[in-house]
Motif scaffolding. Structure first.
Motif, PDB file in Angstrom:
ATOM      1  N   PHE B  84      -2.642  -6.633   7.924  1.00 30.35           N
ATOM      2  CA  PHE B  84      -2.003  -6.083   6.724  1.00 30.35           C
ATOM      3  C   PHE B  84      -0.498  -6.296   6.760  1.00 30.35           C
ATOM      4  O   PHE B  84       0.101  -6.746   5.790  1.00 30.35           O
ATOM      5  N   CYS B  88       0.041  -8.637   3.812  1.00 30.49           N
ATOM      6  CA  CYS B  88      -0.003  -7.837   2.591  1.00 30.49           C
ATOM      7  C   CYS B  88       1.263  -7.011   2.384  1.00 30.49           C
ATOM      8  O   CYS B  88       1.656  -6.721   1.257  1.00 30.49           O
ATOM      9  N   HIS B  92       2.862  -5.092  -0.876  1.00 29.58           N
ATOM     10  CA  HIS B  92       2.260  -3.767  -1.042  1.00 29.58           C
ATOM     11  C   HIS B  92       2.974  -2.723  -0.179  1.00 29.58           C
ATOM     12  O   HIS B  92       2.567  -1.547  -0.185  1.00 29.58           O
ATOM     13  N   ALA B  96       1.025   0.400   3.092  1.00 32.42           N
ATOM     14  CA  ALA B  96       0.416   0.276   1.764  1.00 32.42           C
ATOM     15  C   ALA B  96       1.024   1.236   0.763  1.00 32.42           C
ATOM     16  O   ALA B  96       0.352   1.767  -0.120  1.00 32.42           O
ATOM     17  N   LEU B 105      -1.589   0.946  -2.247  1.00 29.14           N
ATOM     18  CA  LEU B 105      -3.039   0.833  -2.180  1.00 29.14           C
ATOM     19  C   LEU B 105      -3.700   2.097  -1.636  1.00 29.14           C
ATOM     20  O   LEU B 105      -4.908   2.110  -1.425  1.00 29.14           O
ATOM     21  N   ILE B 113     -10.389  -2.679  -1.510  1.00 24.38           N
ATOM     22  CA  ILE B 113      -9.660  -3.681  -0.730  1.00 24.38           C
ATOM     23  C   ILE B 113     -10.605  -4.808  -0.339  1.00 24.38           C
ATOM     24  O   ILE B 113     -10.280  -5.999  -0.475  1.00 24.38           O
ATOM     25  N   TRP B 116     -11.244  -7.127  -3.331  1.00 27.14           N
ATOM     26  CA  TRP B 116     -10.131  -7.988  -3.732  1.00 27.14           C
ATOM     27  C   TRP B 116      -9.840  -9.065  -2.696  1.00 27.14           C
ATOM     28  O   TRP B 116      -9.468 -10.182  -3.037  1.00 27.14           O
ATOM     29  N   SER B 147      -9.554  -3.588   5.182  1.00 28.40           N
ATOM     30  CA  SER B 147     -10.034  -2.559   4.266  1.00 28.40           C
ATOM     31  C   SER B 147     -10.056  -1.198   4.943  1.00 28.40           C
ATOM     32  O   SER B 147      -9.576  -0.202   4.385  1.00 28.40           O
ATOM     33  N   VAL B 150      -6.516   0.170   5.497  1.00 29.11           N
ATOM     34  CA  VAL B 150      -5.878   0.753   4.309  1.00 29.11           C
ATOM     35  C   VAL B 150      -6.544   2.080   3.959  1.00 29.11           C
ATOM     36  O   VAL B 150      -5.877   3.061   3.612  1.00 29.11           O
TER      37      VAL B 150
END
Lengths: 500, 311
Positions: B84, B88, B92, B96, B105, B113, B116, B147, B150
Motif C-alpha cells: 500500500f 497506493c 490515497h 489510507a 479508503l 479494495i 478495485w 485489502s 486497508v
C-alpha cells in the motif's frame, strides 16, 4: 406414349405456345439485373423454412412452465410462444438451423430488395411504362419490413417485447385515432394476450399471401414490359438484347438460386442470430438496455433516437413527440417513393416518353444527386440506431454521439447532394469513364530504347451495332434473332427480340 | 408584409453568402460539437468531482475516530502495508487517509479494495485517469493483503466475498439478472454506454468474488444492491448465473457476435449475406471476359470469310 400424353395435355392447356413464349424471354446480360432475384430466392427460402417452423411454433400468449434443455430457464413461467421457440432451438432436430436460416434469409430478403430498388432508381428503370411496377416494388418493400418486424416479435422474448411496446406507443401517438387504433390492433391495452396469435396470422398467412400475389404481379409486368437494358451491344429502345430464358438464363438463374440459398445456409450454420434463450422471456417490467430492432427497422429506431423531445400542443389535444419520427417520417418517405416517377417527369426531366434503355446514374445528375442525398439521410438515421454501441465502442459520451447524429442527418445530405451532382457532371465529360481501360505495355526495341504501346483493345471496349444473323437449326421463336456470328455455338450467342 | 419579409431574408442571405463559405461551413459544423461538449461533458465531470469530494470528507471524518486503529500485526497485514505504501499511498495518503488527489479508503472494507485492485481499475494508469479495466498489477495474494491491510485500519465496509455457489439456482439468477442488471449491462452482459459519458462495463472475465463485491458495493456509477434488494441466497444465484452463463454464453448457433444483438447481425446480414450474393451475381451475371473474348474472336475470325451476315 409420352408424346401422346404430352400432346393430349398440350391440346387442352396450350402450354407449349405460352410456354414457348415464356422460355424465349430475353434477359439482358448484366449482373445488376440479378439483384431482384436474390430477393426472390431468399423469399423461397423464407417460405420453406417458415413452413418448417410453423410445424413446431405455438402461437399463443398463454403462460406455461418451461422444462427443457436450457437450464437457466428451467421451471420459469414463460409464454407458450417463447417456450415453443426455445424448444425449436434445443429440442427439434435441425430446429436451430431452420430458425437461423429463416432469420438470415429475412435479413437478406429485405437487404436485396433495398439494393434492387437502388439499382432501379439510379438507372431510371422506373420510368414509363414501369411506374406501376415501381409502386408494386415499393409496396413489397413495406410489406417485407412489416413482416420482418412481425416475425421478429412473435417469439415473445425480452428484446422483441420491448420492440412491440415501442410499436404500440407509436400507434398510440397518431393524433385523434391513435389510442383506438392501437387497442383495435392489439385487442386491448398493452401487453394483452392477443398480440402473439394476431401477429402470427399476419406473419404466416396474410402478409405472405399479399407478398406472393404482388410478386406475381411484379414478375408478370416484367414479362409484359420486357426487360429494360443498358445502352450498347446493339441495344435500342425498340429491342431487347440478351440471352433467352431457355436454356441460357435458366441455367444461370438455377445456379444463382442454389448459390443464394448456399450463402444463406452458410450464415445460418456458422453465425448465430437472435439467441432468444439468452434474452429470456418478455416480462413488461423487465428491460434490457441497448435493444435494437433488426436492421431494416433501424432507420426508424434511429429517427426515434435523434428526434428532439418536441411536442405540439393543440387546443385540447397534444401530438406527442414519437409521432414525427414514428409515423410522419415513414409516411412521407413512402409517399415520396410512390410518387417519384411522376415527380421526376413533371418537375425534373419533363420527359413522358417510354424508356427501355437505362440511364447510367451520371446521365441524370439531378436524380442521382437527390437520390444520393436522400439515401445518405436514411443511412445516417440507420447509423443513429446504434448510438449506444458506437459510444461504447469509441468510448465517447453517448450524448455527444447523439448530437453528432442529429447534426449529420441534416448536414450530410446537404454535403452529399452537390458532390454527387458534380461527380455526375464530371463523369459526363469523360466518355471513357467506367469502361475497361487499355493498359500500356512498355517494350524495349533492338536499340535498347523503351516505347509504350497500347495493349490490344478489350472486347466490348466499343460496343458496336451488331448485325442480326439468321440461325436455322436452333429451336427459337421466329422473332428472335441472333446477334453474332458464332452460329456453330448458338447457345452462347446474344439474341435480340423486338418489343411490340 | 410577407413580401417585405421575403425581401429582407433574401438580402440577409445574400450578405451571408458573401463571406468566406468554407470557413463558415467549418464553423457551423464544429460549433455544435463544442457546444455539446460544453453543456454535456462539463456538468458530468462536475458531478463526478462532487461525488468524490463527498466521499473524501466522509472518510476523513472517520480518521479521527479510528486514527489509532492502524498497524500491521500479521505478516499478511505487513505485506499489505508495504504494498500500500509503495503503490497506493501517494494518492490515497498514508494509512489510507486520503489526499487532495484521491479519497481516503477507510471504512470501505476489504471487499471494495479487492474489487478495485483485482479488476485492474487501481492503480490508475496515471493520476487523474479514469479507472479502466486492465490486467491486475498484483496477484491474488498481494491483492488480498492490501485489502485486509486497508480494512484493518478501520471498522465497517464489505469483507472479501467468496460466494458458495453450491446449490445456487441459475434459473433464479437469470430472472434477477434480467430485472436488476440488464437495464444497464444489457441482457447478454455485453455492457454499453450510458448517458453523459457514463458506461456499464462488459461483464466478461469476472470472478465470482468480483461480481458479488460489485453488487454489494456499487463501484463507480453502479447502484449499491443491499441485502434488502438482493438477498444473500439471491446473490449466490445471481453470481452463479453471471459466472456460468454470462461468462460462457451458450452459443449453439455458431459465432456469438459478442452478444450485441441486431446491430452486429444487421452488418453481417447486409455486408456478408447480401454482399456475397451480389458477388455471386457479379460472377455469374455478366458475360465473362473469356466469353466476350471468344465471341469477339469468333467474330473476328469469321469476318474475313463471312457471307453469313444478314443485314
Amino acid at each position: 406414349m409420352i408424346d401422346a400424353i404430352y400432346n393430349w395435355i398440350d391440346d387442352r392447356l396450350a402450354l407449349s405456345k405460352s410456354g414457348r413464349h415464356l422460355l424465349n424471354k430475353i434477359f439482358p446480360d448484366h449482373w445488376s439485373f440479378m439483384i431482384g432475384e436474390i430477393a426472390l430466392y431468399s423469399f423461397i427460402v423464407l417460405l420453406i423454412s417458415g413452413v418448417f417452423l410453423t410445424l413446431y411454433f405455438v402461437p399463443s400468449g398463454a403462460t406455461v412452465i418451461y422444462h427443457g434443455a436450457y437450464k437457466p430457464l428451467d421451471g420459469t413461467r414463460v409464454s407458450d410462444a417463447y417456450a415453443s421457440t426455445i424448444n425449436i432451438t434445443f429440442a427439434v432436430r435441425g430446429g436451430l438451423f431452420m430458425r437461423q436460416l429463416h432469420h438470415w434469409a429475412a435479413n437478406i430478403f429485405v437487404g436485396s430488395i433495398v439494393v434492387h430498388m437502388l439499382r432501379v432508381f439510379f438507372t431510371g428503370a422506373f420510368r414509363r411504362p414501369r411506374e406501376a411496377n415501381w409502386m408494386i416494388g415499393a409496396t413489397l418493400l413495406i410489406l417485407a419490413i412489416f413482416n420482418g418486424f412481425l416475425g421478429y416479435s412473435i417469439p415473445d422474448d425480452l428484446v422483441s417485447g420491448t420492440g412491440i411496446r415501442i410499436a404500440f406507443s407509436i400507434l398510440e401517438s397518431i393524433p385523434f385515432v391513435g389510442t383506438n387504433l392501437a387497442f383495435f390492433l392489439f385487442g386491448g391495452n398493452y401487453p394483452g394476450k392477443d398480440i402473439i396469435p394476431r401477429f402470427f396470422i399476419l406473419h404466416v398467412l396474410v402478409l405472405p399471401l399479399i407478398i406472393l400475389a404482388l410478386l406475381g404481379a411484379h414478375l408478370g409486368m416484367l414479362v409484359k414490359h420486357k426487360h429494360s437494358q443498358f445502352k450498347g451491344r446493339g441495344a435500342r429502345n425498340d429491342n431487347v438484347v440478351g440471352s433467352p430464358l431457355w436454356p441460357n438464363y435458366a441455367a444461370k438463374a438455377g445456379g444463382f438460386f442454389f448459390l443464394t440459398t448456399g450463402v444463406t445456409a452458410i450464415l445460418a450454420a456458422l453465425i448465430q442470430i437472435n439467441p432468444i434463450w439468452q434474452y429470456g422471456p418478455y416480462v413488461p417490467y423487465k428491460v434490457s438496455y441497448a435493444v435494437q430492432p433488426d436492421w431494416y427497422m433501424g432507420w426508424l429506431d434511429g429517427a426515434l433516437r435523434v428526434m428532439p423531445s418536441w411536442e405540439i400542443h393543440l387546443p385540447g389535444h397534444m401530438i406527442p413527440n414519437v409521432f414525427f419520427p414514428g409515423i410522419l417520417l415513414p409516411g412521407v418517405t413512402f409517399t415520396l417513393i410512390y410518387l417519384w416517377p411522376f415527380i421526376e417527369s413533371k418537375f425534373i426531366t419533363h420527359d413522358y416518353a417510354e424508356h427501355h434503355l437505362l440511364d447510367r446514374p451520371r446521365d441524370n445528375p439531378m436524380r442521382t444527386a437527390i437520390g444520393s442525398a436522400v439515401f445518405a439521410f436514411y443511412f445516417v438515421l440507420f447509423g443513429a440506431s446504434s448510438t449506444d454501441v458506437l459510444a461504447n465502442y469509441l468510448q465517447v459520451s453517448l450524448n455527444v454521439v447523439l448530437w453528432i447524429f442529429r447534426i449529420s442527418c441534416i448536414v450530410v445530405p446537404i454535403i452529399v447532394f452537390p458532390i454527387a451532382y458534380k461527380i455526375c457532371l464530371e463523369l459526363q465529360q469523360v466518355p471513357e469513364a467506367g469502361k475497361r481501360k487499355r493498359h500500356m505495355i512498355i517494350v524495349r526495341d533492338d536499340q535498347g530504347a523503351y516505347h509504350s504501346v497500347d495493349s490490344e483493345e478489350y472486347p466490348g471496349y466499343i460496343a458496336p451495332e451488331l448485325a442480326p444473323v439468321k440461325i436455322e437449326d436452333v429451336d427459337l421463336a421466329p422473332e428472335i434473332e441472333a446477334l453474332n456470328t458464332s452460329a456453330d455455338r448458338p447457345d452462347e450467342g446474344i439474341y435480340q427480340i423486338p418489343r411490340e | 408584409m410577407i413580401e417585405a419579409v421575403k425581401q429582407r431574408i433574401k438580402i440577409h442571405f445574400k450578405a451571408l453568402l458573401k463571406y468566406d463559405k468554407a470557413a463558415r461551413l467549418v464553423i457551423f459544423a464544429l460549433a455544435p460539437i463544442f457546444l455539446v461538449q460544453l453543456f454535456v461533458e462539463l456538468p458530468a465531470a462536475a458531478s463526478v468531482g462532487a461525488h468524490l469530494g463527498r466521499h473524501h470528507s466522509q472518510t476523513t471524518g472517520q480518521i479521527t475516530q479510528t486514527a489509532a486503529a492502524g498497524g500491521a500485526r500479521t505478516p499478511q497485514l505487513q505485506e499489505g502495508r508495504t504494498l500500500f505504501d509503495e503503490n497506493c499511498s501517494s494518492c490515497h495518503g498514508i494509512n489510507a487517509a486520503g489526499s487532495k488527489l484521491a479519497p481516503g479508503l477507510r471504512g470501505l472494507g476489504a471487499g471494495v479494495i479487492n474489487l478495485w485492485v483485482s479488476s485492474g481499475w487501481m492503480p490508475l494508469a496515471n493520476p487523474g485517469a479514469e479507472p479502466a479495466r486492465k490486467p491486475a498489477l498484483f496477484n491474488s495474494q498481494q491483492t488480498n493483503a492490501i485489502s485486509e491491510y486497508v480494512a484493518s485500519l478501520s471498522k465497517g465496509g464489505i469483507p472479501i466475498l467468496y460466494p458458495d455457489l453450491k446449490g445456487a439456482s441459475v434459473e433464479e439468477g437469470f430472472s434477477i439478472f434480467a430485472l436488476n442488471c440488464a437495464p444497464c449491462h444489457t441482457i447478454t452482459g455485453a455492457g454499453d454506454a450510458l448517458s453523459n459519458g457514463l458506461y456499464a462495463p462488459p461483464l466478461h472475465g469476472l470472478t465470482s468474488t468480483q461480481v458479488a463485491e460489485a453488487v454489494r458495493s456499487g463501484p463507480n456509477n453502479m447502484p449499491v444492491f443491499s441485502t434488502g434488494v438482493i438477498s444473500k441466497s439471491q446473490l449466490k444465484d445471481l453470481v452463479a448465473y453471471v459466472t456460468k452463463y454470462i461468462e460462457h454464453p451458450d452459443n449453439p448457433g455458431g459465432l456469438g457476435l459478442g452478444g450485441v444483438g441486431p446491430v452486429a447481425e444487421g452488418f453481417i446480414g447486409l455486408f456478408i449475406g447480401v454482399g456475397l450474393c451480389l458477388l455471386v451475381a457479379f460472377w455469374i451475371g455478366d458475360r465473362t471476359e473469356k466469353e466476350e473474348k471468344e465471341d469477339s474472336h469468333s467474330k473476328g475470325n469469321k469476318k474475313s470469310e463471312t457471307g453469313v451476315k444478314h443485314a
